[in-house]
Design an enzyme around this catalytic site. Structure first.
Site, PDB file in Angstrom:
ATOM      1  N   ASN A   1     -10.112  -1.053   0.110  1.00  0.00           N
ATOM      2  CA  ASN A   1      -8.658  -0.874   0.113  1.00  0.00           C
ATOM      3  C   ASN A   1      -8.103  -1.359  -1.228  1.00  0.00           C
ATOM      4  O   ASN A   1      -8.172  -2.546  -1.528  1.00  0.00           O
ATOM      5  CB  ASN A   1      -8.076  -1.692   1.278  1.00  0.00           C
ATOM      6  CG  ASN A   1      -6.574  -1.584   1.394  1.00  0.00           C
ATOM      7  OD1 ASN A   1      -5.902  -1.064   0.504  1.00  0.00           O
ATOM      8  ND2 ASN A   1      -6.047  -2.094   2.495  1.00  0.00           N
TER       9      ASN A   1
ATOM     10  N   HIS B   1      -3.875   6.632   3.263  1.00  0.00           N
ATOM     11  CA  HIS B   1      -4.199   5.324   2.702  1.00  0.00           C
ATOM     12  C   HIS B   1      -5.615   4.944   3.125  1.00  0.00           C
ATOM     13  O   HIS B   1      -6.035   5.214   4.258  1.00  0.00           O
ATOM     14  CB  HIS B   1      -3.194   4.279   3.194  1.00  0.00           C
ATOM     15  CG  HIS B   1      -3.522   2.888   2.740  1.00  0.00           C
ATOM     16  ND1 HIS B   1      -3.801   2.603   1.428  1.00  0.00           N
ATOM     17  CD2 HIS B   1      -3.627   1.713   3.414  1.00  0.00           C
ATOM     18  CE1 HIS B   1      -4.075   1.309   1.320  1.00  0.00           C
ATOM     19  NE2 HIS B   1      -3.967   0.747   2.511  1.00  0.00           N
TER      20      HIS B   1
ATOM     21  N   CYS C   1       0.819  -1.223   0.000  1.00  0.00           N
ATOM     22  CA  CYS C   1       0.000   0.000   0.000  1.00  0.00           C
ATOM     23  C   CYS C   1       0.849   1.268   0.000  1.00  0.00           C
ATOM     24  O   CYS C   1       0.339   2.356  -0.267  1.00  0.00           O
ATOM     25  CB  CYS C   1      -0.917   0.013   1.206  1.00  0.00           C
ATOM     26  SG  CYS C   1      -1.929  -1.466   1.313  1.00  0.00           S
TER      27      CYS C   1
HETATM   28  N1  ACO Z   1     -18.092 -10.345   8.988  1.00  0.00           N
HETATM   29  C1  ACO Z   1     -18.527 -10.666  10.220  1.00  0.00           C
HETATM   30  N2  ACO Z   1     -17.697 -10.985  11.243  1.00  0.00           N
HETATM   31  C2  ACO Z   1     -16.375 -10.954  10.990  1.00  0.00           C
HETATM   32  C3  ACO Z   1     -15.856 -10.637   9.723  1.00  0.00           C
HETATM   33  C4  ACO Z   1     -16.766 -10.324   8.691  1.00  0.00           C
HETATM   34  N3  ACO Z   1     -16.380  -9.992   7.456  1.00  0.00           N
HETATM   35  N4  ACO Z   1     -14.515 -10.701   9.769  1.00  0.00           N
HETATM   36  C5  ACO Z   1     -14.185 -11.036  11.017  1.00  0.00           C
HETATM   37  N5  ACO Z   1     -15.313 -11.216  11.765  1.00  0.00           N
HETATM   38  C6  ACO Z   1     -15.413 -11.586  13.159  1.00  0.00           C
HETATM   39  C7  ACO Z   1     -14.199 -12.279  13.660  1.00  0.00           C
HETATM   40  O1  ACO Z   1     -14.263 -13.659  13.385  1.00  0.00           O
HETATM   41  C8  ACO Z   1     -14.253 -11.982  15.152  1.00  0.00           C
HETATM   42  O2  ACO Z   1     -15.155 -12.867  15.757  1.00  0.00           O
HETATM   43  P1  ACO Z   1     -14.803 -13.503  17.190  1.00  0.00           P
HETATM   44  O3  ACO Z   1     -14.726 -12.333  18.120  1.00  0.00           O
HETATM   45  O4  ACO Z   1     -15.958 -14.401  17.421  1.00  0.00           O
HETATM   46  O5  ACO Z   1     -13.507 -14.201  17.018  1.00  0.00           O
HETATM   47  C9  ACO Z   1     -14.861 -10.601  15.216  1.00  0.00           C
HETATM   48  O6  ACO Z   1     -15.526 -10.401  13.943  1.00  0.00           O
HETATM   49  C10 ACO Z   1     -13.838  -9.494  15.416  1.00  0.00           C
HETATM   50  O7  ACO Z   1     -12.779  -9.675  14.486  1.00  0.00           O
HETATM   51  P2  ACO Z   1     -11.490  -8.769  14.518  1.00  0.00           P
HETATM   52  O8  ACO Z   1     -10.511  -9.239  13.516  1.00  0.00           O
HETATM   53  O9  ACO Z   1     -11.051  -8.617  15.918  1.00  0.00           O
HETATM   54  O10 ACO Z   1     -12.130  -7.367  14.022  1.00  0.00           O
HETATM   55  P3  ACO Z   1     -11.468  -5.960  13.985  1.00  0.00           P
HETATM   56  O11 ACO Z   1     -12.314  -5.001  14.685  1.00  0.00           O
HETATM   57  O12 ACO Z   1     -10.001  -5.981  14.299  1.00  0.00           O
HETATM   58  O13 ACO Z   1     -11.603  -5.581  12.427  1.00  0.00           O
HETATM   59  C11 ACO Z   1     -10.280  -5.466  10.408  1.00  0.00           C
HETATM   60  C12 ACO Z   1     -10.959  -6.369  11.457  1.00  0.00           C
HETATM   61  C13 ACO Z   1     -11.354  -4.656   9.731  1.00  0.00           C
HETATM   62  C14 ACO Z   1      -9.544  -6.340   9.417  1.00  0.00           C
HETATM   63  C15 ACO Z   1      -9.301  -4.512  11.110  1.00  0.00           C
HETATM   64  O14 ACO Z   1      -8.512  -5.224  12.016  1.00  0.00           O
HETATM   65  C16 ACO Z   1      -8.409  -3.758  10.167  1.00  0.00           C
HETATM   66  O15 ACO Z   1      -8.834  -2.906   9.414  1.00  0.00           O
HETATM   67  N6  ACO Z   1      -7.055  -4.009  10.209  1.00  0.00           N
HETATM   68  C17 ACO Z   1      -6.085  -3.275   9.427  1.00  0.00           C
HETATM   69  C18 ACO Z   1      -6.124  -3.508   7.963  1.00  0.00           C
HETATM   70  C19 ACO Z   1      -5.038  -2.673   7.294  1.00  0.00           C
HETATM   71  O16 ACO Z   1      -4.805  -1.540   7.638  1.00  0.00           O
HETATM   72  N7  ACO Z   1      -4.292  -3.217   6.362  1.00  0.00           N
HETATM   73  C20 ACO Z   1      -3.154  -2.405   5.890  1.00  0.00           C
HETATM   74  C21 ACO Z   1      -2.891  -2.360   4.603  1.00  0.00           C
HETATM   75  S1  ACO Z   1      -3.410  -3.680   3.561  1.00  0.00           S
HETATM   76  C22 ACO Z   1      -2.108  -4.038   2.483  1.00  0.00           C
HETATM   77  O17 ACO Z   1      -1.007  -3.631   2.688  1.00  0.00           O
HETATM   78  C23 ACO Z   1      -2.381  -4.902   1.316  1.00  0.00           C
END
Ligand code: ACO
Length: 333
Positions: free
Chosen positions: A290, A260, A119
């Protein structure tokens, strides 16, 4: 007397972007995996993303974005000395996607190569192009962020498939002329200790795709989202602060922050830590998700065309991605 080239200022003369026609909404994803529009919207801010056609490659999107940037810059492709494509989803592992773009644009005197910095690639490219222009090696450069991430997504993995989309953004850089703005400061960084948190494990030399592992979908993005989130906020905050300090800019001097586009909660956290109100932070991830290297480039172009900043305004770009990699730039437009 020979002129010292070390301080030739570099300006962004034009921007362009392109996204594919096909829209994939959160409601569409509800039919693919166990998720909900509500979960995706509240956790990420994303409402829909674009998906390239089967016969639409990263280079095709890059060319479409580039033509718009060249048009705005009033420049012909034949005037380009340098083309850098930032991508983690190249048309082919080799040759570089930039070579296909060079041919399609007819930019036959341009040196063309790809960089892989996830990214952060567009701003890595900006730093390289800026330096090569400011030291006099080249006059005109095209930098592009372009991704067809839909080809590297496991559409059965709800942790990742809701996050990403396809698209391309481009910018034309050249020597700044009298009265024009310039790229004031840039910062780039890498932390190779964190390669395990965000990667595409298969399809490279470490793990070729074979008939034995084909069903494991290893050539797909894998991510430990929570960990990535924390690093993203800290690194982007620090990097943006670095380029603001180098440019002598305070939060109130910044017309617009273009970050980003990964997650609205990450963007809000950064705005908060930079003391910039959210109406001076650009977001379009609601529409595109993204798009990795393309995201900040598309955002820059849309903000520019929407008139969110104009000649003389100071803006900050800030990005973070796999590697980990991060980068920032302060620009006087
Ligand atoms: N729909 C429903 N539930 C979901 C989904 C979904 N799509 N995905 C995950 N869950 C569930 C999980 O299983 C978890 O359930 P559990 O508590 O029973 O285990 C719960 O939701 C919470 O999951 P988390 O992963 O803790 O959710 P979080 O609030 O952290 O959000 C996310 C996840 C959106 C991926 C976030 O962590 C994020 O944005 N991270 C950073 C991404 C990023 O910046 N990437 C950088 C660049 S990408 C690149 O370089 C290519």
């Amino acid at each position: 007397m020979s002129q010292s080239h070390s301080h030739i200022p570099v300006t962004i003369a034009g921007t362009g972007s392109y996204v594919p026609e096909k829209v994939l909404t959160n409601a569409d994803l509800e039919k693919l995996v166990d998720t909900s529009d509500e979960w995706i919207t509240t956790r990420t801010g994303i409402r829909e993303r674009r998906i390239a056609a089967d016969d639409e490659f990263t280079s095709h999107m890059a060319v479409k974005a580039s033509l718009k940037a060249l048009e705005q810059a009033g420049m012909e492709a034949s005037e380009l000395d340098l083309i850098i494509v930032a991508t983690i989803t190249p048309d082919t592992l080799t040759p570089a996607t930039a070579c296909y773009v060079q041919k399609e644009l007819g930019a036959m005197t341009a040196v063309a190569f790809d960089i892989s910095a996830a990214c952060s690639g567009f701003l890595y490219g900006m730093k390289i192009a800026k330096r090569l222009i400011s030291d006099g090696a080249f006059k005109n450069a095209l930098i592009i962020g372009a991704e067809k991430l839909s080809s590297f997504i496991n559409w059965e993995d709800r942790n990742t498939c809701i996050l990403f989309g396809d698209g391309a953004g481009a910018a034309v850089l050249r020597q700044s002329r009298e009265g024009e703005g310039h790229i004031i400061a840039t910062d780039i960084g890498t932390d190779g200790n964190q390669t395990h948190l965000l990667n595409i494990p298969g399809g490279g030399s470490a793990c070729p795709i074979t008939t034995e592992n084909a069903d494991q979908r290893l050539a797909s993005l894998a991510m430990l989202g929570k960990e990535v989130f924390k690093h993203a906020v800290t690194r982007m905050r620090d990097s943006a602060k670095t380029v603001m300090a180098r440019a002598g800019l305070k939060p109130e001097d910044i017309k617009l922050v273009v970050p980003h586009q990964a997650n609205l909660r990450i963007i809000d956290a950064i705005a908060d830590r930079l003391d910039v109100p959210s109406d001076r932070v650009f977001t379009n991830l609601q529409k595109y998700g993204n798009t990795s290297a393309a995201a900040v480039a598309i955002a820059l172009d849309e903000a520019h065309r929407e008139g969110r900043f104009t000649r003389g305004d100071k803006i900050v770009l800030v990005v973070f991605g796999a590697g980990f990699t991060w980068a920032s730039a302060t620009i006087e437009w």
